[in-house]
Design an enzyme around this catalytic site. Structure first.
Site, PDB file in Angstrom:
ATOM      1  N   ASP A 100       0.857  -1.182   0.000  1.00  0.00           N
ATOM      2  CA  ASP A 100       0.000   0.000   0.000  1.00  0.00           C
ATOM      3  C   ASP A 100       0.900   1.240   0.000  1.00  0.00           C
ATOM      4  O   ASP A 100       1.578   1.523   0.995  1.00  0.00           O
ATOM      5  CB  ASP A 100      -0.897  -0.035   1.240  1.00  0.00           C
ATOM      6  CG  ASP A 100      -1.933   1.066   1.258  1.00  0.00           C
ATOM      7  OD1 ASP A 100      -1.724   2.103   0.603  1.00  0.00           O
ATOM      8  OD2 ASP A 100      -2.962   0.901   1.953  1.00  0.00           O
ATOM      9  N   HIS A 101       0.884   1.964  -1.111  1.00  0.00           N
ATOM     10  CA  HIS A 101       1.798   3.095  -1.258  1.00  0.00           C
ATOM     11  C   HIS A 101       1.392   4.293  -0.402  1.00  0.00           C
ATOM     12  O   HIS A 101       2.152   5.269  -0.292  1.00  0.00           O
ATOM     13  CB  HIS A 101       1.865   3.517  -2.724  1.00  0.00           C
ATOM     14  CG  HIS A 101       3.188   4.100  -3.134  1.00  0.00           C
ATOM     15  ND1 HIS A 101       4.149   4.468  -2.234  1.00  0.00           N
ATOM     16  CD2 HIS A 101       3.696   4.384  -4.358  1.00  0.00           C
ATOM     17  CE1 HIS A 101       5.193   4.962  -2.875  1.00  0.00           C
ATOM     18  NE2 HIS A 101       4.950   4.916  -4.163  1.00  0.00           N
ATOM     19  N   ARG A 102       0.240   4.247   0.241  1.00  0.00           N
ATOM     20  CA  ARG A 102      -0.140   5.346   1.130  1.00  0.00           C
ATOM     21  C   ARG A 102       0.732   5.375   2.384  1.00  0.00           C
ATOM     22  O   ARG A 102       0.907   6.437   2.989  1.00  0.00           O
ATOM     23  CB  ARG A 102      -1.615   5.203   1.544  1.00  0.00           C
ATOM     24  CG  ARG A 102      -2.616   5.405   0.422  1.00  0.00           C
ATOM     25  CD  ARG A 102      -4.031   5.136   0.896  1.00  0.00           C
ATOM     26  NE  ARG A 102      -4.197   3.755   1.363  1.00  0.00           N
ATOM     27  CZ  ARG A 102      -5.331   3.276   1.866  1.00  0.00           C
ATOM     28  NH1 ARG A 102      -6.397   4.078   1.984  1.00  0.00           N
ATOM     29  NH2 ARG A 102      -5.415   2.015   2.251  1.00  0.00           N
ATOM     30  N   ILE A 120       3.651   2.902   2.675  1.00  0.00           N
ATOM     31  CA  ILE A 120       4.952   2.300   2.410  1.00  0.00           C
ATOM     32  C   ILE A 120       5.562   2.930   1.164  1.00  0.00           C
ATOM     33  O   ILE A 120       4.935   2.949   0.096  1.00  0.00           O
ATOM     34  CB  ILE A 120       4.825   0.781   2.218  1.00  0.00           C
ATOM     35  CG1 ILE A 120       4.298   0.140   3.507  1.00  0.00           C
ATOM     36  CG2 ILE A 120       6.167   0.161   1.829  1.00  0.00           C
ATOM     37  CD1 ILE A 120       3.910  -1.309   3.352  1.00  0.00           C
TER      38      ILE A 120
END
Length: 433
Positions: free
Chosen positions: A403-405, A407
């Site tokens: 999850d790029h939010r 990480i």
């Protein structure tokens, strides 16, 4: 005394189920706690026991039928003093005919469509007015709504008596997101309208299984709400494979099987300790990060009934032999459809190992509300240039979706490199523990 036995409450977030098997027929004598019905819920088959001893007078359901909490199942003529039935005391509204289209009735990670017809979701343009009364939803559902920034009182409930499920919250959230991102004047279409395939040839239609519906809804939600990125790497398993084979017999004597997945449970736990942002969830209402101090890891199991993800609890407190036995047992329960709801809840991170089937890589979907998942493909012998010459080495492809939010790419690369290095040099586990 005749007792109308209704489907009792089965647990949080369970609003309905499909009748998998009926174990009795009219005229049968039954004893208290005898299994009357096997009910398939979202990801488990639940036994429904008799509330009292007596004789079955009438069956009010059929195999394959979808039934709701509080719906009458059968009538029993009690043979002794009546026992308190576990049925819901509130009156049950009369169900519409089975041919009518019903609303979506809801994970892990449920869209209880009552018929095979396309569901009609509540219109996002006119959200329900906010009530000052407590929303008819389980605490876990209200908590989930808070975590993704949804007012639970604005969510239309599709369950019995207007009860709100997690899937109601997911559907409402998705519609609100679509409405906010849609161009001005455009129409938001929740589902694609399909052509009439019969124009081109013969077709066959059949309803999705309970597990398939759950998987479809949960993964659609995860894919549409989590900004996915996948990091790839490779690990040299040559040394580890020698050790695995050396100690496999000792593990087998204890009733387990020393597999790569079992070893990865310990490796991932070490990685979660070193990179705690991977052992977290996001509260989008308060914009807070929820860091977890425990280590529960889900393992994707391929069964003939669909994908199931049982969770191995407290991995950090168990050794490889204990984990091998537990994983062997829980995988068999998954294949036998004997998993309980508790077996599939509480995961922090997931592992999907397709190495036994094949492939050189894939991009797994993050299992919300987790923030990362490890994909494992088939290891193969490859030539590796070492000390001036090529040597045959057993190389394992790895893929980490995250999850790029929460990480960043650099952290994902470090996490996966750490996993690869520990697989290559198992002694590092002792240094990082």
């Amino acid at each position: 005394m005749a007792l109308e036995f209704k489907l009792p409450e089965l647990g949080e977030n369970i609003e309905s189920g499909t009748v998998a098997a009926i174990k009795v027929k009219a005229g049968d004598a039954v004893v208290k706690e005898q299994v009357l019905i096997e009910l398939e819920t979202d990801k488990a088959v639940v036994d429904i026991p008799a509330p009292a001893a007596g004789t079955v007078v009438k069956l009010m359901i059929n195999e394959g039928e979808e039934v709701n909490i509080g719906q009458p199942l059968l009538i029993i003529e009690e043979s002794s003093a009546p026992a308190a039935a576990p049925a819901e005391e509130k009156p049950v509204k009369k169900e519409t005919p089975a041919t009518d289209e019903k609303k979506i009735g809801p994970e892990p990670i449920k869209n209880d469509v009552k018929t095979a017809t396309a569901p009609t979701p509540p219109a996002p343009q006119t959200p329900a007015p906010v009530s000052h009364d407590l929303a008819p939803a389980a605490p876990s559902v209200r908590r989930f709504a808070r975590e993704i920034g949804i007012d639970i009182n604005a969510v239309p409930g599709s369950g019995h008596g207007g009860r709100i499920s997690i899937d109601d919250v997911k559907i409402y959230s998705k519609q609100q997101n679509q409405q906010r991102t849609a161009p001005a004047g455009s129409t938001v279409i929740a589902q694609q309208l399909l052509p009439d395939f019969r124009k081109w040839g013969e077709i066959d239609r059949h309803a999705m299984s309970k597990i398939r519906k759950t998987t479809a809804i949960h993964l659609s939600y995860a894919w549409s709400t989590i900004p996915h990125v996948t990091q790839f790497d490779k690990a040299d398993l040559t040394h580890l494979e020698t050790l695995r084979k050396k100690f496999a017999g000792r593990v087998a004597e204890a009733g387990g099987k020393l597999t790569l997945t079992v070893i990865l449970l310990k490796v991932i736990t070490a990685a979660l300790k070193k990179f705690p942002q991977f052992n977290s969830s996001i509260d989008m209402q308060t914009f807070e990060i929820i860091n977890k101090k425990y280590f529960n890891i889900g393992i994707a199991v391929d069964t003939e009934n669909g994908l199931l993800v049982p969770v191995v609890k407290n991995v950090d407190s168990k050794n490889l032999i204990e984990l091998s036995v537990e994983v062997n047992e829980i995988a068999q329960k998954a294949r036998d459809r004997k998993l309980s709801l508790a077996d599939m809840q509480g995961g922090n991170f997931s592992i999907s190992n397709l190495g036994g089937i094949g492939g050189v890589g894939f991009t797994p979907i993050v299992n919300s509300p987790e923030v990362a998942i490890l994909g494992v493909s088939r290891a193969s012998m490859e030539p590796v240039f070492i000390d001036g010459k090529f040597e045959p080495r057993l190389i394992l492809p790895l893929s980490l979706s995250y999850d790029h939010r929460i990480i960043d790419g650099a952290d994902a690369a470090r996490f996966l490199r750490f996993v690869a290095e520990v697989l290559e040099q198992p002694f590092l586990l002792s240094l990082t523990a």
